[in-house]
Design a protein around this motif. Structure first.
Motif, PDB file in Angstrom:
ATOM      1  N   SER A   1       0.811  -1.212   0.000  1.00 23.38           N
ATOM      2  CA  SER A   1       0.000   0.000   0.000  1.00 23.38           C
ATOM      3  C   SER A   1       0.850   1.270   0.000  1.00 23.38           C
TER       4      SER A   1
ATOM      5  N   ASN B   1      -8.195  -5.405  14.106  1.00 23.53           N
ATOM      6  CA  ASN B   1      -7.242  -5.112  13.040  1.00 23.53           C
ATOM      7  C   ASN B   1      -5.814  -5.251  13.557  1.00 23.53           C
TER       8      ASN B   1
ATOM      9  N   VAL C   1       0.619   1.402   9.331  1.00 25.06           N
ATOM     10  CA  VAL C   1      -0.475   1.005   8.459  1.00 25.06           C
ATOM     11  C   VAL C   1      -1.384   0.026   9.200  1.00 25.06           C
TER      12      VAL C   1
ATOM     13  N   ASP D   1      -6.920  -4.798   7.966  1.00 28.26           N
ATOM     14  CA  ASP D   1      -8.069  -5.596   8.397  1.00 28.26           C
ATOM     15  C   ASP D   1      -7.800  -7.043   7.995  1.00 28.26           C
TER      16      ASP D   1
ATOM     17  N   VAL E   1      -6.901  -0.518   6.136  1.00 30.08           N
ATOM     18  CA  VAL E   1      -7.980   0.308   6.677  1.00 30.08           C
ATOM     19  C   VAL E   1      -7.578   1.778   6.624  1.00 30.08           C
ATOM     20  N   GLU E   2      -6.339   2.055   7.058  1.00 28.89           N
ATOM     21  CA  GLU E   2      -5.839   3.422   7.024  1.00 28.89           C
ATOM     22  C   GLU E   2      -4.335   3.461   7.257  1.00 28.89           C
ATOM     23  N   LYS E   3      -3.746   4.568   6.855  1.00 32.45           N
ATOM     24  CA  LYS E   3      -2.364   4.883   7.217  1.00 32.45           C
ATOM     25  C   LYS E   3      -2.466   5.966   8.278  1.00 32.45           C
ATOM     26  N   LEU E   4      -1.860   5.731   9.414  1.00 35.71           N
ATOM     27  CA  LEU E   4      -1.940   6.692  10.504  1.00 35.71           C
ATOM     28  C   LEU E   4      -1.027   7.880  10.220  1.00 35.71           C
TER      29      LEU E   4
END
Length: 95
Positions: free
Chosen positions: A37, A62, A80, A83, A90-93
């Protein structure tokens, strides 16, 4: 004749059990999903082997994958969230 069948059965069971033990480690899968990703720029800043990135449990079932980078000291590592049920990021913090 029955002994041959018994030996064949035992041998078959051993082969099946050995193949089940060699299943892919889920943490490796999560690392790869997270790594894929990343942009090429982000990938180029990773320090060390990305395949050894830290993976830990996160909220809602997650997993969090943490990549140390050349600018981790100033911006923080790349984090990162993956899930495990969908196999998606799900997301990149924020860094």
């Amino acid at each position: 004749m029955k002994l041959n069948h018994l030996i064949l059965l035992i041998f078959s069971l051993l082969l099946v059990s050995c193949s089940l033990d060699s299943a892919e480690d889920p943490l490796e899968v999560f690392r790869e999903i997270a790594y894929n990703s990343l942009s090429s720029t982000e990938k180029s800043t990773i320090v060390g082997d990305w395949k050894k990135a830290e993976v830990s449990a996160w909220v809602d079932g997650n997993y969090l994958v943490i990549f140390q980078t050349t600018d981790s000291a100033t911006r923080g590592p790349i984090r990162v969230v993956v899930d495990p049920d969908t196999g998606r990021v799900v997301e990149k913090l924020p860094r």
